[in-house]
Enzyme design. Structure first.
Site, mmCIF file in Angstrom:
data_model
loop_
_atom_site.group_PDB
_atom_site.id
_atom_site.type_symbol
_atom_site.label_atom_id
_atom_site.label_comp_id
_atom_site.label_asym_id
_atom_site.label_seq_id
_atom_site.Cartn_x
_atom_site.Cartn_y
_atom_site.Cartn_z
ATOM 1 N N CYS A 28 -1.131 -5.773 -9.178
ATOM 2 C CA CYS A 28 -0.724 -4.374 -9.248
ATOM 3 C C CYS A 28 -0.906 -3.800 -10.642
ATOM 4 C CB CYS A 28 0.723 -4.211 -8.790
ATOM 5 S SG CYS A 28 1.834 -5.503 -9.395
ATOM 6 N N GLU A 61 -7.067 3.804 -6.440
ATOM 7 C CA GLU A 61 -7.091 2.355 -6.595
ATOM 8 C C GLU A 61 -8.159 1.694 -5.729
ATOM 9 O OE1 GLU A 61 -3.822 -1.238 -6.781
ATOM 10 O OE2 GLU A 61 -3.538 0.322 -5.275
ATOM 11 N N GLU A 82 6.882 -0.104 -4.545
ATOM 12 C CA GLU A 82 5.883 -0.219 -5.603
ATOM 13 C C GLU A 82 4.549 -0.250 -4.883
ATOM 14 O OE1 GLU A 82 3.058 -2.333 -7.213
ATOM 15 O OE2 GLU A 82 4.581 -3.831 -7.741
ATOM 16 N N SER A 107 0.825 -1.206 0.000
ATOM 17 C CA SER A 107 0.000 0.000 0.000
ATOM 18 C C SER A 107 0.857 1.253 0.000
ATOM 19 C CB SER A 107 -0.909 0.015 1.224
ATOM 20 O OG SER A 107 -0.140 0.200 2.406
#
Length: 525
Positions: free
Chosen positions: A302, A392, A265, A242
């Site tokens: 992802c 997201e 990431e 996260s």
């Protein structure tokens, strides 16, 4: 291979010093044996000391020996793939076939990095020979190579329990660079983590390397991760997860007396832009393909394509209907962890409150941690008014954006934050618009895909898995592909050295047979 639940500190097994845990089967909501050990700062310090002790010898292994070590890990992964997939299916709810594919991908990555090591180009050997007669001042001999940063801490991820975990790309690229690795295993799959950790531990032993080249630790809270980031012998960190977790580690690393890089990431919606000619020609197939890719791994990837933008016009109804049909045909499926499931439900609620209209839903949840597939639609003006709609939603949900015209499409593109990828579906007649859109996307992502989908991604020399914040904390690097090794390297210049003291890659006569930049020209001399 018998699971003991112990920590792997160098060549040693260490039992619990700070409590234990059991894995959870998210499909049944039942615990799985055995118990797995948590460690304390004492184990972190021991692992870091071993890694530091190992660094000089490991960083100076021959290219052939290091490559052979990476190949031993790949062979070990192949050998345990059936057992590994069976265990991880219990711990993640993912299909065995998918996990077997993930194990094969990880083994391939280790073999690819073995090739990178043998080629030696990662050293970036550079030679500016002495010019003693140069006027008005002579030039000394200068030689440069890249060496490893030092011991690194790698945080295993939850969503890909092999290829982003203990035996994932971060570990492969760090070991290829010459960095000893301390791996913090993710608590969502402790059994699978131990199996992979034992493969690497055995490869260290079989290669005759210092035991500190690899350790596996585990902790019950934030303390283990914080102790890793704080430890003065750790020289770099990788994290996949996260934005909140990644940035907490990043800030902590910058507050050390000696700040270190943290390669994170974190978050991405991987927007897909369907331009008008492509939409009119093949809206149905694009809509179906987008939604199929979105639903892979229960939307917990992802690179999941999460937002599709298309101008309302010819092909839009067909695109929308195909997306609706695909979502409605999908049963609810088990998500990886209770935490991910809870966050998914919370973020779906946030989108509804922001004005997104639910236009399709898959089968209802049956298990406690099932995720229902969902499709939402929103007008382009609404997403411009409320940027939270472009955040997201990690799970099997997508947002279709009905755009008014080209100018609104451009305006929305400019509003996106940093992304791991972006996609354009185009036909010949769309090239002028694509030319306008391209520089906007280049500023916001590390990978632009045309007439395909962002997921899955090829692991290759040219592939990039990175992008501007908040996709990552440093857009100059990638966590996937052969250039991922660059995260773990730094340059050293050797000036005026006698030949016998030079590193092998820089010696006169080029004993390693590497391509080197000599006086500005590539040469094997």
């Amino acid at each position: 291979m018998k699971l003991t639940g112990n920590l792997l500190i160098g060549a040693q097994e260490v039992s619990a010093t700070a409590g234990t845990m059991k894995a959870l089967n998210p499909a049944t909501n039942a615990e799985i044996e055995p118990s797995f050990a948590f460690g304390s700062s004492v184990e972190i310090d021991r692992a870091a000391q071993l890694a530091d002790d190992a660094f000089d010898s490991y960083n100076n292994t021959s290219l052939e020996d290091r490559a052979a070590f990476l190949e031993r890990i790949a062979d070990g992964l192949d050998a345990i793939t059936p057992e590994l997939a069976q265990r991880l299916a219990l711990e993640s709810g993912l299909p065995i076939a998918q996990l077997e594919g993930e194990a094969a991908k990880s083994a391939i990555q280790f073999r690819q990095f073995a090739t990178v090591v043998r080629q030696g180009r990662f050293r970036q050997a550079t030679i500016d020979p002495a010019q003693p007669e140069r006027q008005p001042r002579a030039r000394m001999d200068h030689r440069l190579q890249k060496i490893a940063l030092g011991p690194v801490a790698i945080f295993g991820a939850s969503n890909f329990p092999i290829s982003y975990s203990v035996a994932g790309g971060d570990t492969a690229s760090a070991l290829a660079a010459g960095c000893p690795v301390i791996l913090k295993a993710h608590n969502a799959h402790p059994g699978g983590s131990e199996l992979m950790g034992r493969v690497i531990q055995q490869a260290v032993r079989d290669s005759g390397l210092h035991e500190g080249v690899f350790s596996l630790v585990r902790g019950g809270g934030n303390e283990t991760g914080e102790a890793l980031v704080d430890h003065p012998l750790i020289k770099g960190v990788t994290f996949t997860g996260s934005e909140g977790g990644g940035m907490a580690l990043f800030r902590r690393a910058q507050q050390r007396p000696d700040p270190i890089p943290v390669f994170t990431e974190m978050t991405s919606v991987n927007p897909t832009f369907v331009l008008p000619a492509a939409l009119a020609a093949r809206g149905e197939s694009i809509g179906d393909g987008f939604t199929e890719r979105m639903l892979i791994t229960v939307g917990q990837a992802c690179l999941k394509p999460a937002i599709l933008l298309a101008i309302d016009g010819p092909g839009y109804p067909e695109l929308k209907n195909a997306m609706v049909a695909r979502v409605e045909a999908m049963n609810a499926r088990t998500m990886l962890t209770p935490g991910i499931n809870t966050a998914y439900r919370r973020n779906v609620k946030r989108q509804v409150e922001a004005g997104a209209e639910r236009i399709a839903a898959g089968g209802e949840e049956q298990g406690a941690w099932d995720g229902q597939s969902l499709l939402f639609e929103v007008d382009g003006g609404r997403i411009l008014d409320d940027a939270s709609l472009a955040e997201e939603v990690f799970g099997p949900s997508a947002l279709l954006v009905r755009v008014k015209d080209i100018e609104q499409l451009i305006a929305i593109a400019k509003q996106f934050r940093g992304q791991l990828s972006a996609t354009m579906h185009i036909d010949q007649a769309d090239h002028a618009l694509a030319t306008r859109l391209l520089p906007i996307l280049e500023r916001r992502t590390g990978r632009i895909v045309v007439n395909a989908f962002a997921h899955p991604q090829e692991v290759s020399y040219a592939s990039i898995h990175g992008g501007p914040f908040p996709a990552t904390s440093d857009s100059r690097f990638t966590s996937v592909g052969m250039s991922a090794i660059e995260r773990f390297l730094r340059p050293v210049c050797y000036q005026g050295f006698p030949n016998e003291l030079l590193p092998e890659s820089l010696k006169h006569g080029n004993p390693c047979g590497l391509w080197r930049l000599v006086d500005g020209e590539m040469s094997k001399a």
